[in-house]
Design an enzyme around this catalytic site. Structure first.
Site, PDB file in Angstrom:
ATOM      1  N   CYS A  41    -120.635 -28.519-211.787  1.00 49.26           N
ATOM      2  CA  CYS A  41    -121.407 -28.216-212.996  1.00 49.26           C
ATOM      3  C   CYS A  41    -122.811 -28.778-212.826  1.00 49.26           C
ATOM      4  O   CYS A  41    -122.991 -29.925-212.445  1.00 49.26           O
ATOM      5  CB  CYS A  41    -120.724 -28.846-214.214  1.00 49.26           C
ATOM      6  SG  CYS A  41    -121.706 -28.705-215.712  1.00 49.26           S
ATOM      7  N   ALA A  67    -125.088 -28.234-177.524  1.00 53.02           N
ATOM      8  CA  ALA A  67    -123.984 -29.152-177.855  1.00 53.02           C
ATOM      9  C   ALA A  67    -122.674 -28.698-177.217  1.00 53.02           C
ATOM     10  O   ALA A  67    -121.865 -29.530-176.776  1.00 53.02           O
ATOM     11  CB  ALA A  67    -123.838 -29.230-179.376  1.00 53.02           C
ATOM     12  N   PRO A 110    -131.288 -29.030-176.955  1.00 56.43           N
ATOM     13  CA  PRO A 110    -131.926 -28.281-175.861  1.00 56.43           C
ATOM     14  C   PRO A 110    -133.455 -28.438-175.860  1.00 56.43           C
ATOM     15  O   PRO A 110    -134.105 -28.167-174.860  1.00 56.43           O
ATOM     16  CB  PRO A 110    -131.514 -26.825-176.118  1.00 56.43           C
ATOM     17  CG  PRO A 110    -131.056 -26.769-177.532  1.00 56.43           C
ATOM     18  CD  PRO A 110    -130.612 -28.148-177.897  1.00 56.43           C
ATOM     19  N   HIS A 141    -124.691 -34.553-197.017  1.00 54.79           N
ATOM     20  CA  HIS A 141    -125.376 -33.583-197.892  1.00 54.79           C
ATOM     21  C   HIS A 141    -124.418 -32.667-198.627  1.00 54.79           C
ATOM     22  O   HIS A 141    -124.845 -31.651-199.166  1.00 54.79           O
ATOM     23  CB  HIS A 141    -126.367 -32.759-197.063  1.00 54.79           C
ATOM     24  CG  HIS A 141    -127.463 -33.605-196.484  1.00 54.79           C
ATOM     25  ND1 HIS A 141    -128.158 -33.245-195.351  1.00 54.79           N
ATOM     26  CD2 HIS A 141    -127.973 -34.810-196.855  1.00 54.79           C
ATOM     27  CE1 HIS A 141    -129.049 -34.187-195.076  1.00 54.79           C
ATOM     28  NE2 HIS A 141    -128.954 -35.148-195.977  1.00 54.79           N
TER      29      HIS A 141
HETATM   30  C1  BV8 Z   1    -134.065 -38.078-201.142  1.00 53.77           C
HETATM   31  C2  BV8 Z   1    -128.233 -29.668-198.100  1.00 53.77           C
HETATM   32  C3  BV8 Z   1    -134.814 -39.509-202.869  1.00 53.77           C
HETATM   33  C4  BV8 Z   1    -128.790 -28.473-198.814  1.00 53.77           C
HETATM   34  C5  BV8 Z   1    -130.164 -30.764-197.067  1.00 53.77           C
HETATM   35  C6  BV8 Z   1    -138.255 -40.628-196.639  1.00 53.77           C
HETATM   36  C7  BV8 Z   1    -137.169 -41.241-197.267  1.00 53.77           C
HETATM   37  C8  BV8 Z   1    -136.424 -40.541-198.209  1.00 53.77           C
HETATM   38  C9  BV8 Z   1    -136.743 -39.211-198.530  1.00 53.77           C
HETATM   39  C10 BV8 Z   1    -137.819 -38.601-197.905  1.00 53.77           C
HETATM   40  C11 BV8 Z   1    -138.567 -39.311-196.958  1.00 53.77           C
HETATM   41  N1  BV8 Z   1    -139.542 -38.477-196.501  1.00 53.77           N
HETATM   42  C12 BV8 Z   1    -139.409 -37.268-197.109  1.00 53.77           C
HETATM   43  C13 BV8 Z   1    -138.403 -37.325-197.987  1.00 53.77           C
HETATM   44  C14 BV8 Z   1    -137.987 -36.234-198.852  1.00 53.77           C
HETATM   45  C15 BV8 Z   1    -136.921 -35.334-198.234  1.00 53.77           C
HETATM   46  C16 BV8 Z   1    -137.186 -35.005-196.795  1.00 53.77           C
HETATM   47  O1  BV8 Z   1    -136.640 -35.615-195.910  1.00 53.77           O
HETATM   48  N2  BV8 Z   1    -138.017 -33.996-196.589  1.00 53.77           N
HETATM   49  C17 BV8 Z   1    -138.311 -33.536-195.251  1.00 53.77           C
HETATM   50  C18 BV8 Z   1    -138.479 -32.005-195.281  1.00 53.77           C
HETATM   51  C19 BV8 Z   1    -139.583 -34.231-194.779  1.00 53.77           C
HETATM   52  N3  BV8 Z   1    -135.620 -35.940-198.374  1.00 53.77           N
HETATM   53  C20 BV8 Z   1    -134.931 -35.706-199.500  1.00 53.77           C
HETATM   54  O2  BV8 Z   1    -135.379 -35.058-200.426  1.00 53.77           O
HETATM   55  C21 BV8 Z   1    -133.562 -36.319-199.610  1.00 53.77           C
HETATM   56  N4  BV8 Z   1    -133.440 -36.944-200.878  1.00 53.77           N
HETATM   57  O3  BV8 Z   1    -134.569 -38.757-200.340  1.00 53.77           O
HETATM   58  O4  BV8 Z   1    -134.079 -38.358-202.489  1.00 53.77           O
HETATM   59  C22 BV8 Z   1    -134.211 -39.972-204.112  1.00 53.77           C
HETATM   60  C23 BV8 Z   1    -133.660 -41.244-204.151  1.00 53.77           C
HETATM   61  C24 BV8 Z   1    -133.136 -41.708-205.332  1.00 53.77           C
HETATM   62  C25 BV8 Z   1    -133.121 -40.878-206.475  1.00 53.77           C
HETATM   63  C26 BV8 Z   1    -133.629 -39.587-206.402  1.00 53.77           C
HETATM   64  C27 BV8 Z   1    -134.182 -39.116-205.217  1.00 53.77           C
HETATM   65  C28 BV8 Z   1    -132.475 -35.250-199.564  1.00 53.77           C
HETATM   66  C29 BV8 Z   1    -132.427 -34.608-198.230  1.00 53.77           C
HETATM   67  C30 BV8 Z   1    -131.215 -33.661-198.144  1.00 53.77           C
HETATM   68  C31 BV8 Z   1    -131.663 -32.238-198.342  1.00 53.77           C
HETATM   69  N5  BV8 Z   1    -130.509 -31.343-198.190  1.00 53.77           N
HETATM   70  N6  BV8 Z   1    -129.049 -29.999-196.938  1.00 53.77           N
HETATM   71  C32 BV8 Z   1    -128.608 -27.204-198.030  1.00 53.77           C
HETATM   72  O5  BV8 Z   1    -128.108 -27.253-196.886  1.00 53.77           O
HETATM   73  O6  BV8 Z   1    -128.973 -26.138-198.567  1.00 53.77           O
HETATM   74  S1  BV8 Z   1    -131.113 -31.016-195.706  1.00 53.77           S
HETATM   75  C33 BV8 Z   1    -130.829 -29.748-194.625  1.00 53.77           C
HETATM   76  O7  BV8 Z   1    -131.956 -29.717-193.786  1.00 53.77           O
HETATM   77  C34 BV8 Z   1    -129.687 -29.974-193.700  1.00 53.77           C
HETATM   78  O8  BV8 Z   1    -128.586 -30.537-194.329  1.00 53.77           O
HETATM   79  C35 BV8 Z   1    -130.270 -30.853-192.643  1.00 53.77           C
HETATM   80  O9  BV8 Z   1    -130.151 -32.180-192.987  1.00 53.77           O
HETATM   81  C36 BV8 Z   1    -131.703 -30.471-192.676  1.00 53.77           C
HETATM   82  C37 BV8 Z   1    -132.011 -29.635-191.464  1.00 53.77           C
HETATM   83  O10 BV8 Z   1    -132.076 -30.556-190.433  1.00 53.77           O
HETATM   84  P1  BV8 Z   1    -131.232 -30.340-189.105  1.00 53.77           P
HETATM   85  O11 BV8 Z   1    -129.792 -30.419-189.413  1.00 53.77           O
HETATM   86  O12 BV8 Z   1    -131.810 -31.281-188.138  1.00 53.77           O
HETATM   87  O13 BV8 Z   1    -131.496 -28.864-188.683  1.00 53.77           O
HETATM   88  P2  BV8 Z   1    -132.831 -28.294-188.060  1.00 53.77           P
HETATM   89  O14 BV8 Z   1    -132.755 -26.830-188.194  1.00 53.77           O
HETATM   90  O15 BV8 Z   1    -133.994 -29.044-188.628  1.00 53.77           O
HETATM   91  O16 BV8 Z   1    -132.738 -28.715-186.507  1.00 53.77           O
HETATM   92  C38 BV8 Z   1    -131.733 -28.173-185.717  1.00 53.77           C
HETATM   93  C39 BV8 Z   1    -131.868 -28.852-184.369  1.00 53.77           C
HETATM   94  O17 BV8 Z   1    -130.812 -28.402-183.539  1.00 53.77           O
HETATM   95  C40 BV8 Z   1    -133.177 -28.534-183.649  1.00 53.77           C
HETATM   96  O18 BV8 Z   1    -133.748 -29.726-183.155  1.00 53.77           O
HETATM   97  C41 BV8 Z   1    -132.739 -27.629-182.501  1.00 53.77           C
HETATM   98  O19 BV8 Z   1    -133.511 -27.857-181.331  1.00 53.77           O
HETATM   99  C42 BV8 Z   1    -131.331 -28.087-182.275  1.00 53.77           C
HETATM  100  N7  BV8 Z   1    -130.442 -27.082-181.723  1.00 53.77           N
HETATM  101  C43 BV8 Z   1    -130.517 -25.722-181.848  1.00 53.77           C
HETATM  102  N8  BV8 Z   1    -129.468 -25.162-181.190  1.00 53.77           N
HETATM  103  C44 BV8 Z   1    -128.721 -26.170-180.689  1.00 53.77           C
HETATM  104  C45 BV8 Z   1    -129.330 -27.389-181.021  1.00 53.77           C
HETATM  105  N9  BV8 Z   1    -128.818 -28.581-180.647  1.00 53.77           N
HETATM  106  C46 BV8 Z   1    -127.686 -28.573-179.933  1.00 53.77           C
HETATM  107  N10 BV8 Z   1    -127.041 -27.444-179.568  1.00 53.77           N
HETATM  108  C47 BV8 Z   1    -127.526 -26.226-179.922  1.00 53.77           C
HETATM  109  N11 BV8 Z   1    -126.883 -25.101-179.563  1.00 53.77           N
END
Ligand code: BV8
Length: 255
Positions: free
Chosen positions: A127, A237, A219, A119
């Protein structure tokens, strides 16, 4: 933390380990995860509503300043014991492919090489029209809020963070390399991710379907960890990863 011997052996004997990390691995470096409420000014916004091209088109200053705030958090953060455990794992495993969804650069700062940053990187700026990287961030030593994003020195369009927003395609080469590694590895470590965001979230099921053992480090309880080839280390982690590396290679030189 106690690591089951069969798991330690699987990691030690693996020809190819893949590690996919999410925001959870950086939580203990002080960086808020996407699931956690954001702090202060940003608490009223959802990341999914700010990390989009539409949000940037609608209010470029708001989105630029949100990332300026996140850059200030990243600058103040340090890699933690989990990032360093993956550096050691790479030294001992036959082969490690490290894939991250995070944009904080902490794996590189910990010393991991060849990190696949699906990402992008919040410290890199490009740009918004040409897509070329223009690191104006360094030209703006402070991360103060601006009235408008800086403009591209070549074409005058606004600059934006070099990250993949929701609705934008991931870098195809990175996604292809990550998918190939997930399909061929023996052990797939899923570390600190909620598995909600696609296509990154498709890597774990791909590894499982391809016959790999899967280890989820989180966790919180995680769906799909009741599979016969899945392990769930229900811990942070920084607790689980050093313990896993120590259990796999204990007494085999510096771990
Ligand atoms: C795309 C950068 C198409 C920006 C990010 C199916 C297929 C393809 C796409 C989709 C699909 N279904 C839905 C979609 C659309 C969308 C999507 O997935 N939406 C979600 C909300 C349903 N996907 C997209 O839009 C992607 N693009 O598919 O484009 C396309 C194709 C061709 C041409 C044009 C378009 C793009 C997705 C990337 C978005 N950008 N980041 C920024 O950071 O500002 S995503 C961003 O959110 C992060 O990078 C990360 O990936 C995500 C958050 O997820 P996690 O990292 O898992 O973090 P989260 O907070 O959710 O969880 C943390 C976990 O850690 C928890 O489980 C917690 O329990 C645990 N935890 C907490 N403490 C600890 C711990 N674990 C261990 N130790 C600890 N101490």
């Amino acid at each position: 933390m106690q690591i089951p011997e069969p798991l330690a052996r699987s990691v030690r004997d693996a020809r190819h380990v893949v590690a996919l990390t999410g925001a959870g691995i950086s939580a203990e470096s002080g960086l808020p995860t996407f699931r956690e409420a954001q702090t202060g000014l940003w608490a009223r916004y959802r990341p999914e509503d700010l990390a989009t091209p539409e949000a940037f088109a609608r209010d470029p200053a708001l989105v630029w300043n949100w990332y300026a705030w996140r850059r200030s958090l990243v600058r103040a953060a340090e890699p933690n014991a989990a990032h360093y455990a993956l550096v050691r794992l790479a030294q001992h495993a036959a082969r490690l492919t490290l894939i991250t969804q995070n944009v904080d650069g902490l794996h590189r700062r910990a010393g991991s090489a060849d990190v696949i940053e699906l990402h992008g990187d919040v410290m890199r700026t490009k740009c918004s029209r040409e897509g070329t990287v223009v690191n104006a961030v360094d030209a703006h030593p402070s991360d103060d809020a601006l009235e408008a994003p800086p403009r591209c020195p070549r074409c005058g369009a606004y600059l934006r963070p070099d990250v993949v927003w929701f609705g934008e395609a991931l870098p195809s080469a990175s996604l292809e390399t990550a998918s190939e590694a997930a399909a061929r590895c023996d052990v797939f470590l899923s570390i600190g991710t909620s598995g909600i965001v696609f296509p990154a979230a498709s890597l774990l099921p791909l590894a499982l379907e391809s016959g790999a053992a899967v280890v989820v480090v989180n966790p919180e309880p995680q769906p799909g960890t009741d599979h016969e080839r899945a392990w769930h280390l229900q811990a942070s982690a920084t607790e689980a990863l050093p313990a896993l590396v120590e259990a796999a290679w204990q007494g085999r030189g510096q771990v």
